[in-house]
Motif scaffolding. Sequence first.
Motif, PDB file in Angstrom:
ATOM      1  N   SER A   7       0.832  -1.203   0.000  1.00 20.86           N
ATOM      2  CA  SER A   7       0.000   0.000   0.000  1.00 20.86           C
ATOM      3  C   SER A   7       0.865   1.250   0.000  1.00 20.86           C
ATOM      4  O   SER A   7       0.569   2.236  -0.698  1.00 20.86           O
ATOM      5  CB  SER A   7      -0.918   0.003   1.226  1.00 20.86           C
ATOM      6  N   GLU A   8       1.958   1.216   0.743  1.00 21.23           N
ATOM      7  CA  GLU A   8       2.865   2.362   0.803  1.00 21.23           C
ATOM      8  C   GLU A   8       3.511   2.625  -0.558  1.00 21.23           C
ATOM      9  O   GLU A   8       3.639   3.772  -0.993  1.00 21.23           O
ATOM     10  CB  GLU A   8       3.938   2.118   1.862  1.00 21.23           C
ATOM     11  N   GLN A   9       3.929   1.547  -1.251  1.00 21.01           N
ATOM     12  CA  GLN A   9       4.536   1.707  -2.573  1.00 21.01           C
ATOM     13  C   GLN A   9       3.528   2.267  -3.568  1.00 21.01           C
ATOM     14  O   GLN A   9       3.838   3.176  -4.351  1.00 21.01           O
ATOM     15  CB  GLN A   9       5.070   0.360  -3.062  1.00 21.01           C
ATOM     16  N   ARG A  10       2.321   1.732  -3.538  1.00 20.94           N
ATOM     17  CA  ARG A  10       1.267   2.195  -4.449  1.00 20.94           C
ATOM     18  C   ARG A  10       0.969   3.681  -4.238  1.00 20.94           C
ATOM     19  O   ARG A  10       0.916   4.455  -5.204  1.00 20.94           O
ATOM     20  CB  ARG A  10       0.009   1.356  -4.223  1.00 20.94           C
ATOM     21  N   GLN A  11       0.799   4.070  -2.994  1.00 19.54           N
ATOM     22  CA  GLN A  11       0.501   5.467  -2.702  1.00 19.54           C
ATOM     23  C   GLN A  11       1.675   6.373  -3.066  1.00 19.54           C
ATOM     24  O   GLN A  11       1.481   7.512  -3.497  1.00 19.54           O
ATOM     25  CB  GLN A  11       0.135   5.632  -1.224  1.00 19.54           C
ATOM     26  N   GLY A  12       2.887   5.848  -2.930  1.00 20.44           N
ATOM     27  CA  GLY A  12       4.064   6.622  -3.319  1.00 20.44           C
ATOM     28  C   GLY A  12       4.085   6.910  -4.811  1.00 20.44           C
ATOM     29  O   GLY A  12       4.414   8.028  -5.241  1.00 20.44           O
TER      30      GLY A  12
END
Length: 321
Positions: A104-109
């Motif tokens: 989720s963190e990578q996607r939002q980044g």
Amino acid sequence: MSEKLLVNEHVAYVKDLFRHPAYLVHFMAEHLKMNALYWGLGTLFLVNHTDEFARDEVIHFVLSCIDESNGGFGAAPNHDAHMLSTLSALQVLKMYDAIGEMTSEQRQGVIRFVKSMQLPDGSFQGDQFGEVDTRFVYNALQCLSILEELDPSIVDPAVDWILQCQNFDGCFGMVPGSESHAAQGFTCLGALSIANALDKLPNKEILEWWLSDRQVDSGGLNGRPEKLPDVCYSWWVLSSLAMLGKLHYIDGKKLQKFILSCQDAEKGGISDRKDKEVDIYHTFFGIAGLSLLGYKNLRKVDPIYCLPVDVTSTIKKYPYP
């Protein structure tokens, strides 16, 4: 000259290129590594050789190219993020049905990075250093489309800016007022198609004829008037005509013959013109052009996304319900 697509030779060419990537790891070409990965894997997917490389290794490499400082993808590990490599990374992940394997963190980044590249006038820059080009609008909208994160606050100003880039001859330049070029025609039509805004395009008939005029006597297509034909325009021009529903405006049989004449029968690969040195870029876009022409046994390619149709069919179309 072969009159058929040399699939086995092209598969071997792609595999050898990545097994022995002499020029890809050279410091002068490392900025193309993620793009080259997309071109190479895209070639293999279109010719139905999807298992030539280990899926987990490909995904691990792509995710290792995330620029932790801003969330986008670089061309290689430890490279600054750029819109071009970010789109290629997402296209590779999408081909392998691996978008969901980002955290989720990578996607939002990635989403933050792409949106942060939009300027107040609706255009996009390629990276933090500020180059503006219609390519980057297309990059941005396709990235957000793949991630199903398009919204009117991004799309509407981008569409308005794209429309300002259309010239009196019907085609588009890199920025408003720039010379028309077939590749920019593709990026602008692709962006408008993703935005579901092709109906806003003025001078559509002029554009259709400008694109059809790109075919020369050899059957190949060029990017601008009075230029030599080049295999890559078998994609840039043809995909544009496909988006406009005008593929029949060019002689497909002559174009197919031109593309096939540019193959290297010994080592595989396709060049820009007959008897020139092959490269992965022209190999991919030549085969993608053949797919648009309906060449037998190739996977059908989506003219908007330059991905197999069975891959893009899973992307939610904008505007979202």
